[in-house]
Design a protein around this motif. Structure first.
Motif, PDB file in Angstrom:
ATOM      1  N   ALA A  70       0.824  -1.216   0.000  1.00  0.00           N
ATOM      2  CA  ALA A  70       0.000   0.000   0.000  1.00  0.00           C
ATOM      3  C   ALA A  70       0.855   1.263   0.000  1.00  0.00           C
ATOM      4  CB  ALA A  70      -0.933  -0.006   1.202  1.00  0.00           C
ATOM      5  N   SER A  71       1.983   1.242   0.691  1.00  0.00           N
ATOM      6  CA  SER A  71       2.852   2.422   0.781  1.00  0.00           C
ATOM      7  C   SER A  71       3.470   2.780  -0.564  1.00  0.00           C
ATOM      8  CB  SER A  71       3.969   2.188   1.804  1.00  0.00           C
ATOM      9  OG  SER A  71       3.446   2.031   3.108  1.00  0.00           O
ATOM     10  N   ARG A  72       3.619   1.786  -1.445  1.00  0.00           N
ATOM     11  CA  ARG A  72       4.289   2.022  -2.730  1.00  0.00           C
ATOM     12  C   ARG A  72       3.391   1.698  -3.920  1.00  0.00           C
ATOM     13  NH1 ARG A  72       7.582   0.591   1.193  1.00  0.00           N
ATOM     14  NH2 ARG A  72       9.563   1.697   1.401  1.00  0.00           N
ATOM     15  N   ASN A  73       2.082   1.782  -3.698  1.00  0.00           N
ATOM     16  CA  ASN A  73       1.136   1.515  -4.777  1.00  0.00           C
ATOM     17  C   ASN A  73       1.512   2.228  -6.069  1.00  0.00           C
ATOM     18  OD1 ASN A  73      -0.923  -0.315  -4.211  1.00  0.00           O
ATOM     19  ND2 ASN A  73      -2.186   1.177  -3.151  1.00  0.00           N
ATOM     20  N   ASP A  74       1.662   3.545  -5.988  1.00  0.00           N
ATOM     21  CA  ASP A  74       1.871   4.350  -7.194  1.00  0.00           C
ATOM     22  C   ASP A  74       3.206   4.027  -7.858  1.00  0.00           C
ATOM     23  OD1 ASP A  74      -0.555   5.558  -6.685  1.00  0.00           O
ATOM     24  OD2 ASP A  74       0.325   7.276  -5.643  1.00  0.00           O
ATOM     25  N   LEU A  75       4.259   3.873  -7.053  1.00  0.00           N
ATOM     26  CA  LEU A  75       5.577   3.576  -7.606  1.00  0.00           C
ATOM     27  C   LEU A  75       5.580   2.218  -8.301  1.00  0.00           C
ATOM     28  CD1 LEU A  75       8.510   4.644  -7.797  1.00  0.00           C
ATOM     29  CD2 LEU A  75       8.998   3.341  -5.717  1.00  0.00           C
ATOM     30  N   PHE A  76       4.977   1.215  -7.680  1.00  0.00           N
ATOM     31  CA  PHE A  76       4.928  -0.121  -8.269  1.00  0.00           C
ATOM     32  C   PHE A  76       4.120  -0.123  -9.564  1.00  0.00           C
ATOM     33  CE2 PHE A  76       5.501  -2.467  -3.933  1.00  0.00           C
ATOM     34  CZ  PHE A  76       6.811  -2.032  -3.886  1.00  0.00           C
ATOM     35  N   TYR A  77       2.981   0.559  -9.556  1.00  0.00           N
ATOM     36  CA  TYR A  77       2.139   0.572 -10.753  1.00  0.00           C
ATOM     37  C   TYR A  77       2.831   1.282 -11.910  1.00  0.00           C
ATOM     38  CZ  TYR A  77      -2.106  -1.622  -9.065  1.00  0.00           C
ATOM     39  OH  TYR A  77      -3.012  -2.551  -8.624  1.00  0.00           O
ATOM     40  N   LYS A  78       3.569   2.334 -11.610  1.00  0.00           N
ATOM     41  CA  LYS A  78       4.311   3.035 -12.664  1.00  0.00           C
ATOM     42  C   LYS A  78       5.435   2.141 -13.182  1.00  0.00           C
ATOM     43  CE  LYS A  78       5.676   6.731 -15.046  1.00  0.00           C
ATOM     44  NZ  LYS A  78       6.298   7.896 -14.362  1.00  0.00           N
ATOM     45  N   ALA A  79       6.153   1.495 -12.291  1.00  0.00           N
ATOM     46  CA  ALA A  79       7.270   0.645 -12.704  1.00  0.00           C
ATOM     47  C   ALA A  79       6.801  -0.546 -13.528  1.00  0.00           C
ATOM     48  CB  ALA A  79       8.032   0.156 -11.470  1.00  0.00           C
ATOM     49  N   LEU A  80       5.673  -1.123 -13.156  1.00  0.00           N
ATOM     50  CA  LEU A  80       5.192  -2.340 -13.805  1.00  0.00           C
ATOM     51  C   LEU A  80       4.261  -2.061 -14.976  1.00  0.00           C
ATOM     52  CD1 LEU A  80       4.590  -4.403 -10.553  1.00  0.00           C
ATOM     53  CD2 LEU A  80       6.465  -4.678 -12.178  1.00  0.00           C
ATOM     54  N   CYS A 100      -6.290  -6.387 -11.164  1.00  0.00           N
ATOM     55  CA  CYS A 100      -5.186  -6.187 -10.203  1.00  0.00           C
ATOM     56  C   CYS A 100      -5.224  -4.749  -9.697  1.00  0.00           C
ATOM     57  CB  CYS A 100      -3.839  -6.530 -10.824  1.00  0.00           C
ATOM     58  SG  CYS A 100      -3.510  -5.726 -12.390  1.00  0.00           S
ATOM     59  N   LYS A 101      -6.296  -4.441  -8.979  1.00  0.00           N
ATOM     60  CA  LYS A 101      -6.492  -3.088  -8.453  1.00  0.00           C
ATOM     61  C   LYS A 101      -5.474  -2.770  -7.355  1.00  0.00           C
ATOM     62  CE  LYS A 101     -10.749  -4.378  -7.836  1.00  0.00           C
ATOM     63  NZ  LYS A 101     -12.185  -4.487  -7.477  1.00  0.00           N
ATOM     64  N   LYS A 102      -5.279  -1.480  -7.126  1.00  0.00           N
ATOM     65  CA  LYS A 102      -4.410  -1.056  -6.031  1.00  0.00           C
ATOM     66  C   LYS A 102      -5.010  -1.467  -4.695  1.00  0.00           C
ATOM     67  CE  LYS A 102      -2.432   2.924  -8.450  1.00  0.00           C
ATOM     68  NZ  LYS A 102      -2.190   4.386  -8.419  1.00  0.00           N
ATOM     69  N   MET A 103      -4.188  -1.486  -3.673  1.00  0.00           N
ATOM     70  CA  MET A 103      -4.665  -1.858  -2.352  1.00  0.00           C
ATOM     71  C   MET A 103      -5.838  -0.976  -1.950  1.00  0.00           C
ATOM     72  SD  MET A 103      -2.967  -4.460  -1.344  1.00  0.00           S
ATOM     73  CE  MET A 103      -3.647  -4.468   0.306  1.00  0.00           C
ATOM     74  N   ASP A 104      -6.878  -1.607  -1.423  1.00  0.00           N
ATOM     75  CA  ASP A 104      -8.080  -0.902  -1.000  1.00  0.00           C
ATOM     76  C   ASP A 104      -7.769   0.000   0.196  1.00  0.00           C
ATOM     77  OD1 ASP A 104     -10.689  -1.029   0.910  1.00  0.00           O
ATOM     78  OD2 ASP A 104     -11.263  -0.987  -1.207  1.00  0.00           O
TER      79      ASP A 104
END
Length: 316
Positions: A137-147, A157-161
């Protein structure tokens, strides 16, 4: 970090399930059985006794190549490779070789295909599961951008609720039952349903509570590129190891102006160090902005941002 057990599901198209099963059987020196189980599955029993599977997945847009052009194909071209339980040191070469040969046989991926990595749930405790939730959850945005998660796959595969994360950190559950109750809160359907809506997140714990007792990471676009598959597996194993070994992990939204540097620091922290993981790091930096070597973009900028001697700098 590389000792934990895992399994992988790789979705692709381009060839039929029958053709894919033939390729897998050749790699593992196995025998193939066609099973009428609703998924038109092929079970390949390897020489070592383990079973690999090729099966249908209705979410895949079926395609194949005709005269050099990709075009629509029959549902026979919806292919999902399901591995048996694997370990990194013993099995990564076999899996990478299999991926290369499936691509050589005509397999390819599109925006509807994903890779799901299942991590052994046996070592996990309530503490480590809470850690896992907060780390992702802390790195939702970074992980989604990287992947670079494709829009066509976002619903799977939604971000953490945010409500889940809020409840976890407010209630501070101490038992698996307490975590499970929070995980399923807010859903009207029975938690025993196999395709429960809660499963369609980057971090899926439905498979842990009511599946095969695995922690599943679903946030990877599928690719029949052996190097990317390895990078995703190492990344999943490293996240798993951090969740298991860290005493506690607080939820703190990570916002970095230099994405590549933020990812480099995090990957180093969780074990992506040395020549062995150089290509893995490159795959995970590829779509991020900034400079991986310098926090503020360059050596000169770093000097200008250096705090006075009587001030402590932020830990990097």
């Amino acid at each position: 970090m590389l000792s934990n057990k895992f399994g992988v599901e790789i979705e692709f198209t381009g060839i039929t399930r029958n053709r894919a099963a033939t390729v897998v059987a050749k790699v593992v020196n196995g025998t193939t059985e066609h099973v009428s189980d609703g998924y038109d599955s092929y079970v390949i029993k390897a020489a070592d006794g383990r079973k690999w599977k090729i099966m249908n997945d209705s979410s895949i847009e079926c395609m194949h190549t005709v005269n050099g052009h990709r075009t629509s194909a029959s549902s026979l071209h919806a292919v999902e490779l399901v591995t048996p339980i694997l370990t990194y040191r013993e099995d990564i070469d076999t899996l990478q070789n299999m991926v290369r040969l499936l691509r050589k046989a005509g397999g390819f991926t599109n925006g509807t295909c994903g890779i799901h990595i299942h991590l052994d749930g046996e070592p996990h405790t309530p503490r480590s599961i809470v850690n896992f939730i907060n780390l992702v959850a802390s790195r939702n945005d970074l992980f989604y951008k990287a992947l670079q998660i494709k829009p066509a796959r976002a619903r799977y595969c939604k971000k953490m609720d945010e409500y889940l994360v809020e409840q976890i950190n407010q209630k501070k559950p101490k038992t698996m039952t307490e975590i499970e109750d929070i995980w399923y809160s807010g859903y009207s359907e029975s938690r025993w349903h196999h395709y429960h809506d809660s499963r369609y997140h980057f971090l899926n714990l439905h498979s842990f509570f009511n599946g095969n007792h695995t922690v599943e990471l679903r946030g990877f676009n599928s690719d029949l590129h052996a190097g990317k598959v390895r990078a995703y597996i190492v990344f999943a194993l490293a996240l798993d190891h951090q969740a298991l070994s860290q005493k506690s992990a607080r939820y703190k939204k990570v916002q970095e102006e230099n994405e590549k540097f933020a990812m480099r620091v995090y990957l180093n922290r969780i074990g992506f160090i040395g020549e062995e993981f150089k290509s893995c790091r490159a795959h995970l930096y590829e779509h991020l902005s900034g400079n991986a070597a310098w926090r503020y973009g360059s050596k000169e900028n770093c000097r200008s941002h250096r705090p006075p001697k009587n001030e402590s700098s932020e830990e990097e």
